[in-house]
Design an enzyme around this catalytic site. Structure first.
Site, mmCIF file in Angstrom:
data_model
loop_
_atom_site.group_PDB
_atom_site.id
_atom_site.type_symbol
_atom_site.label_atom_id
_atom_site.label_comp_id
_atom_site.label_asym_id
_atom_site.label_seq_id
_atom_site.Cartn_x
_atom_site.Cartn_y
_atom_site.Cartn_z
ATOM 1 N N TYR A 71 0.833 -1.206 0.000
ATOM 2 C CA TYR A 71 0.000 0.000 0.000
ATOM 3 C C TYR A 71 0.869 1.257 0.000
ATOM 4 O O TYR A 71 0.593 2.215 -0.723
ATOM 5 C CB TYR A 71 -0.918 -0.009 1.222
ATOM 6 N N PHE A 123 -8.055 19.469 -24.749
ATOM 7 C CA PHE A 123 -8.819 18.237 -24.971
ATOM 8 C C PHE A 123 -10.122 18.305 -24.152
ATOM 9 O O PHE A 123 -10.181 18.992 -23.152
ATOM 10 C CB PHE A 123 -7.963 17.020 -24.557
ATOM 11 N N ASP A 124 -11.164 17.561 -24.584
ATOM 12 C CA ASP A 124 -12.504 17.673 -23.937
ATOM 13 C C ASP A 124 -12.480 17.468 -22.421
ATOM 14 O O ASP A 124 -13.109 18.227 -21.692
ATOM 15 C CB ASP A 124 -13.576 16.692 -24.432
ATOM 16 N N ASP A 214 0.134 19.228 -21.287
ATOM 17 C CA ASP A 214 -0.717 18.050 -21.308
ATOM 18 C C ASP A 214 0.065 17.086 -22.195
ATOM 19 O O ASP A 214 0.098 17.215 -23.415
ATOM 20 C CB ASP A 214 -2.087 18.399 -21.900
ATOM 21 N N ALA A 216 0.190 13.771 -22.991
ATOM 22 C CA ALA A 216 -0.262 12.419 -23.369
ATOM 23 C C ALA A 216 0.563 11.811 -24.507
ATOM 24 O O ALA A 216 0.854 10.623 -24.497
ATOM 25 C CB ALA A 216 -1.739 12.458 -23.756
ATOM 26 N N LYS A 257 -1.539 6.594 -23.552
ATOM 27 C CA LYS A 257 -1.055 6.827 -24.910
ATOM 28 C C LYS A 257 0.450 6.526 -24.917
ATOM 29 O O LYS A 257 0.835 5.383 -25.054
ATOM 30 C CB LYS A 257 -1.341 8.274 -25.350
ATOM 31 N N HIS A 449 -22.152 13.130 -26.852
ATOM 32 C CA HIS A 449 -21.791 12.210 -27.936
ATOM 33 C C HIS A 449 -21.606 10.769 -27.471
ATOM 34 O O HIS A 449 -21.742 9.847 -28.259
ATOM 35 C CB HIS A 449 -20.545 12.708 -28.679
HETATM 36 N N1 F0G Z 1 -5.370 14.963 -22.655
HETATM 37 C C1 F0G Z 1 -5.341 14.558 -23.936
HETATM 38 C C2 F0G Z 1 -4.583 15.347 -24.953
HETATM 39 C C3 F0G Z 1 -6.035 13.394 -24.315
HETATM 40 O O1 F0G Z 1 -6.005 13.008 -25.588
HETATM 41 C C4 F0G Z 1 -6.748 12.667 -23.333
HETATM 42 C C5 F0G Z 1 -7.504 11.471 -23.682
HETATM 43 C C6 F0G Z 1 -6.725 13.132 -22.004
HETATM 44 C C7 F0G Z 1 -6.017 14.290 -21.705
HETATM 45 C C8 F0G Z 1 -7.441 12.420 -20.895
HETATM 46 O O2 F0G Z 1 -6.768 11.253 -20.555
HETATM 47 O O3 F0G Z 1 -8.410 9.434 -21.082
HETATM 48 O O4 F0G Z 1 -6.405 9.019 -19.632
HETATM 49 O O5 F0G Z 1 -8.298 10.368 -18.792
HETATM 50 N N2 F0G Z 1 -7.771 11.153 -24.873
HETATM 51 C C9 F0G Z 1 -8.453 9.949 -25.332
HETATM 52 C C10 F0G Z 1 -8.739 10.062 -26.808
HETATM 53 C C11 F0G Z 1 -9.626 9.543 -24.519
HETATM 54 O O6 F0G Z 1 -9.475 9.191 -27.324
HETATM 55 O O7 F0G Z 1 -8.238 10.960 -27.472
HETATM 56 P P1 F0G Z 1 -7.516 9.953 -19.985
#
Ligand code: F0G
Length: 457
Positions: A71, A123-124, A214, A216, A257, A449
């Protein structure tokens, strides 16, 4: 030049099957024409996302067996910390269950309600987390990002004039921080140049603002710098990554990613011990004790190994080359796509492809549906359907681009799969005038969506 094969051989396989056309038609109707509602087993080639869908290496699977599930103070955590320090050159790290977990922990420490976060293109989920903390997400990407036929090498760059103007207009005290998304997913997996990262740093310094990544798809971004930015052709990917991260105060990262794992996220802090102690305090109630952060010890091991594999050049060359191969096949057939091809996906310009459809007939979604019907391939719409409605007026917003994203999982599919996808899209292109638009018949208020129901027009 002869095409190089994938730099790996296959040790384990997972069966996939193409169900007959009549059945695909029925599955689409049952899913109310929303591909998120399809069962994955009814999909032949799944290009919905590159997030958590890649294949791990034999070395990662072996590392999983060595996971320390303690843990607190797990050995696996310290292995991950070593890999992170070596990769990014930052001092402090906190694992999280995925990227949005990292955003959820870090953002409330940086944003006061009413503040703005200035980025190239958020990103969304990032935008959602900024808004949940009372902030506003503002995009300042270079305008060429919206011209799919413009072949500029760094279409993910921040528009520096727009950044400065936004700081002046808002007043510096209203700006929480600056966030650069590398590569810029929403703009088509387009990279940010080292020169642009430096220029953003200079602006941030002038106004005493923190700058975060960010991150990823950080390794893919570094590969594009090596290939496209003068002065970097002889630098190694690890050197380029270290330089990129030297300009930022910290980062959030979805490890699903470029972590080459199926689940995981990270927060990195360059050297701010005070901020790190706040992150540690915040991570406990949300993600878990700071040495596991919502992950199992075995997940930490797989990520530590993945961070080392993702910066290997033969891997990146094959990865980016596979995506480019798919894009170039489409271009050769006259299909309009976001150019140059991005790092993780081919973004088909559905607005141009289905030019007979209006934005409110959702051309990106119409093409997504048609591709599944034609070949059992699942892509995803990035356009007005994803954008949704103005929360104040309820009006449907109009996206500057109507895209179909064909996102390629890492180390998962072969060139043969790419050929199959390209051929299917080329067949649709030849009879594109027959493709019908769609309308939304049932939707939720936020992120509709994922769950909306649609009907064919
Ligand atoms: N930032 C970026 C640029 C992303 O592409 C994503 C996720 C996230 C943050 C959030 O990360 O999913 O690990 O919580 N992108 C995926 C996509 C879901 O399909 O582009 P997460």
């Amino acid at each position: 030049m002869q095409k190089m094969p994938e730099p790996y051989r296959i040790k384990m396989v997972e069966s996939i099957q193409l169900i007959p056309r009549a059945e695909r038609e029925r599955k689409l109707a049952e899913a109310h024409y929303n591909v998120f509602a399809l069962r994955a087993e009814d999909v032949f080639i799944d290009l919905l996302t590159d997030s958590g869908t890649g294949a791990m290496s034999d070395a990662q699977w072996a590392a999983i067996m060595t996971g320390d599930e303690s843990y607190a103070g797990s050995r696996s955590y310290y292995r991950l910390e070593d890999a992170c320090r070596e990769t990014f050159g930052h001092q402090y790290f906190a694992p999280t269950h995925q990227g949005r977990g990292a955003e959820n922990v870090l953002f409330p420490l940086l944003i006061k309600p009413g503040q703005v976060v200035l980025g190239n293109m958020h990103f969304d989920t990032t935008k959602a987390h900024i808004e949940l903390k009372g902030g506003e997400a503002v995009n300042c990407i270079v305008p060429e990002a919206f011209d799919t036929a413009n072949c500029s090498p760094f279409k993910g760059n921040m528009d520096i004039a727009c950044l400065e103007r936004s700081i002046e207009e808002n007043g510096v005290e209203k700006v929480a921080f600056v966030l650069l998304t590398i590569t810029c997913n929403s703009a088509g997996g387009q990279p940010v140049s080292m020169a642009n990262i430096k220029a953003v740093r200079e602006v941030a310094d002038r106004y005493h603002l923190p700058l975060f990544f960010d991150a990823a798809r950080f390794a893919e971004n570094a590969y594009f710098i090596k290939k496209r930015e003068p002065g970097y052709e002889n630098r190694s990917i690890p050197q380029i990554v270290r330089e990129m991260f030297a300009y930022v105060d910290g980062f959030t990262m979805s490890a699903k990613k470029d972590g080459l794992v199926n689940i995981g996220g990270l927060i990195g802090i360059k050297d701010d011990e005070v901020l790190y102690s706040k992150v540690r305090a915040n991570v406990v109630p949300i993600e878990g004790f700071p040495t596991y952060g919502g992950l199992a010890g075995r997940d930490l091991e797989a990520l530590a190994r993945g961070l080392r594999e993702v910066v290997e050049e033969p891997y990146l060359e094959s990865r980016i080359g596979q995506v480019a191969y798919l894009g170039e096949k489409m271009l050769a057939a006259g299909i309009p796509i976001q150019q140059p091809v991005g790092g993780h996906a081919v973004f088909v310009d559905a607005g141009k492809f289905l030019s007979h459809l209006h934005n409110n007939e959702f051309p990106g979604q119409a093409l997504t549906i048609e591709l599944y019907r034609e070949a059992g391939v699942r892509g995803v719409e990035v356009g007005s359907f994803l954008l949704g409605r103005d929360p104040r007026t309820g009006e449907q917003l109009v996206s500057p681009l109507e895209l179909l994203r064909l996102t390629i999982p890492r180390r998962t599919y072969t060139f043969n799969h790419m050929d199959f996808v390209a051929d299917a899209l080329i067949r649709i292109y030849q009879r594109r005038h027959e493709v019908r638009g769609v309308k939304v018949v049932e939707e939720s208020q936020v992120l509709r969506h994922f769950t909306a129901k649609l009907a064919l027009l």
